[in-house]
Design a protein around this motif. Structure first.
Motif, PDB file in Angstrom:
ATOM      1  N   ALA A 135       0.799  -1.239   0.000  1.00 47.67           N
ATOM      2  CA  ALA A 135       0.000   0.000   0.000  1.00 47.67           C
ATOM      3  C   ALA A 135       0.827   1.283   0.000  1.00 47.67           C
ATOM      4  N   GLY A 136       2.052   1.222   0.531  1.00 48.67           N
ATOM      5  CA  GLY A 136       2.807   2.457   0.799  1.00 48.67           C
ATOM      6  C   GLY A 136       2.934   3.362  -0.416  1.00 48.67           C
ATOM      7  N   ASN A 137       3.564   2.854  -1.443  1.00 46.08           N
ATOM      8  CA  ASN A 137       3.767   3.707  -2.618  1.00 46.08           C
ATOM      9  C   ASN A 137       2.572   3.679  -3.569  1.00 46.08           C
ATOM     10  N   ALA A 138       1.481   3.091  -3.115  1.00 41.18           N
ATOM     11  CA  ALA A 138       0.243   3.135  -3.897  1.00 41.18           C
ATOM     12  C   ALA A 138      -0.645   4.283  -3.438  1.00 41.18           C
ATOM     13  N   GLY A 139      -0.140   5.109  -2.510  1.00 35.28           N
ATOM     14  CA  GLY A 139      -0.990   6.192  -2.002  1.00 35.28           C
ATOM     15  C   GLY A 139      -0.233   7.488  -1.798  1.00 35.28           C
ATOM     16  N   PHE A 174       2.311  14.261  -0.853  1.00 33.98           N
ATOM     17  CA  PHE A 174       3.225  13.482  -0.013  1.00 33.98           C
ATOM     18  C   PHE A 174       3.273  12.088  -0.609  1.00 33.98           C
ATOM     19  N   ARG A 175       4.442  11.672  -1.032  1.00 33.23           N
ATOM     20  CA  ARG A 175       4.562  10.317  -1.586  1.00 33.23           C
ATOM     21  C   ARG A 175       4.679   9.291  -0.462  1.00 33.23           C
ATOM     22  N   GLY A 176       4.466   8.036  -0.831  1.00 31.08           N
ATOM     23  CA  GLY A 176       4.656   6.943   0.131  1.00 31.08           C
ATOM     24  C   GLY A 176       3.703   7.015   1.309  1.00 31.08           C
ATOM     25  N   ALA A 177       2.528   7.606   1.102  1.00 34.67           N
ATOM     26  CA  ALA A 177       1.615   7.827   2.225  1.00 34.67           C
ATOM     27  C   ALA A 177       0.468   6.813   2.261  1.00 34.67           C
ATOM     28  N   GLY A 178       0.521   5.814   1.372  1.00 35.80           N
ATOM     29  CA  GLY A 178      -0.588   4.861   1.288  1.00 35.80           C
ATOM     30  C   GLY A 178      -0.648   3.901   2.463  1.00 35.80           C
TER      31      GLY A 178
END
Ligand code: LLP
Length: 421
Positions: A281-285, A369-373
């Motif tokens: 999920a991290g880099n998907a959000g 903000f990247r990596g916020a998934g």
């Protein structure tokens, strides 16, 4: 890899310009890419091709039912850590036989509801928990499938708040006591021991700690089998890290991780479960926010955003780094200036980054903000009576609000006033 790219000078989520979503839902909000979620799930699934396995997404990372359903339709199981997560996974259509129940403090009520509703296995973490689950199962006239989580005493070399595999951590039973505890479990008629579970921490950026833990697990499997236990399933936990800063070396890939699993555990013929959360999920959000003010301070400038620590707690809680980028692509060669990037909440901890070089920005500009998934929306609170921010999912050129922003009335009306007032 993700699907948030600049096209014609503007940041997109797949085929949708982020400015279009911001205009429709207002800021701040979270946005997820279906293609990225599916790609990350597929990387794990393919990394274990040929091995009997199940990827159980650790839904604590991002638990919106639209995310769960997307992954479940691709074949994922779920790792849950509370009755709430269990019920949420079921509501999203995940069958009980694909749900594993982890956690160091499951209550008898949680066990009862999950066992009655259908569960693949409980990952139990202590002898008192074994006794409690045994009692629940006997009461229901059934038998609970369990693995026992062992603590391998391995240093995951990650942030202390998210390392779980050292003997001083609260998790699992000490590996040195495993034979005794398995013998105890085998005497409890309400339990059926199916395997072993291990999870050593989160945001691991090297394979070495996994290698150490899995080598110990292989040895333990053989010992327990020799003791007469039918060890047929190994749950290896989650923990593989993601690149949070584009400038840093990338952590190992799921393919490398899969190879390590085969090399260390493949000979045992066990069914393998893994519980990745962050890497899926991290880099998907992204978390999307706007600049409210640019403020000149004493020797430093502040970028004041409309998102705050209550919306994304990771920087305040773990000193976590998130790449922060403008939605309008900076001109090539645009000069960067350092800013302290902060939210409106009334404490200094509400700081996302210190002295972060940023391209020229103006009031009202949209920022991502990247990596916020992962561990973003799920860890948000209403501190300062700030409403939980919406979640949006993108698929190709479509987007949908998957959790709307609550109204202030909804928030305020949850309070009840005692009659003496
Ligand atoms: N399985 C178990 C038993 C876990 O405790 C966790 C995470 C996972 C799987 C998934 O780990 P992952 O693949 O996501 O690393 N809030 C923190 C992270 C806490 C992780 C807790 N356990 C953060 O924002 O960094």
């Amino acid at each position: 890899m993700d699907h948030f790219l600049y096209r014609n000078g503007a940041l997109h989520a797949e085929d949708v310009p982020l400015s279009e979503i911001a205009a429709a839902v207002g800021t701040p909000f979270y946005v997820y890419s279906t293609a990225t979620l599916l790609r990350h799930y597929a990387l794990f699934d393919e990394a274990l091709a040929g091995v009997d396995h199940l990827v159980c997404y650790a839904m604590k990372a991002a638990s919106n039912q639209a995310i769960l359903k997307t992954l479940a339709q691709a074949g994922a199981g779920m790792d849950v850590v509370s009755l709430g997560e269990y019920l949420r996974a079921r509501a999203a259509g995940v069958p009980g036989e694909k749900i594993v129940f982890s956690g160091v403090g499951k209550t008898a009520d949680e066990m009862r509801r999950a066992l009655a509703g259908g569960i693949r296995q409980f990952n139990v973490e202590s002898e008192p928990e074994m006794e409690a689950l045994n009692a629940v199962a006997r009461d229901l006239g059934t038998v609970a499938p369990v693995t026992i989580r062992v603590n391998p005493d391995v240093d995951a070399r990650t942030h202390a708040k998210i390392a779980t595999g050292k003997s001083e951590n609260k998790f699992g039973i000490p590996i040195a006591r495993a034979r005794q505890v398995y013998a105890h479990a085998a005497r409890l008629p309400g339990l059926e021991v199916v395997g072993i579970d291990v999870h050593i921490g989160s945001q691991l950026t090297e394979l070495e700690p996994f290698a150490q833990a899995y080598a110990k697990l292989a040895g333990l499997t053989e010992t327990l089998r020799a003791d007469g236990h039918d060890i047929r399933r190994l749950d290896l936990g989650g923990g593989l890290g993601i690149p949070y800063a584009r400038s840093n070396a990338a952590p190992p890939l799921p393919t490398d991780y899969g190879r390590l699993i085969r090399d260390t555990l493949g000979h045992l013929g066990c069914e393998i479960e893994i519980e990745p959360g962050r890497l899926i999920a991290g880099n998907a959000g992204l978390m999307m926010t706007r600049v409210i003010y640019l403020k000149q301070g004493e020797g430093r400038d502040f970028l004041i955003l409309d998102a705050a620590m209550n919306d994304l707690i990771r920087p305040a809680m773990y000193d976590a780094h998130h790449d922060i980028v403008p939605v309008i692509e900076p001109e090539p060669g645009a000069e960067a200036a350092p800013y302290d990037i902060v939210g409106p909440v009334c404490e200094t901890g509400d700081t996302f980054a210190r002295q972060r070089p940023m391209p020229p920005l103006r009031q009202g500009d949209l920022i991502a903000f990247r990596g916020a998934g992962a561990y973003g929306a799920v860890m948000a609170s209403e501190y300062n009576t700030r409403p939980l921010i919406p979640e949006v999912m993108v698929k190709g050129d479509q987007f949908a609000v998957i959790r709307r922003r609550p109204t202030f009335d909804e928030i305020i009306n949850r309070d009840t006033i005692p009659e003496w007032l």
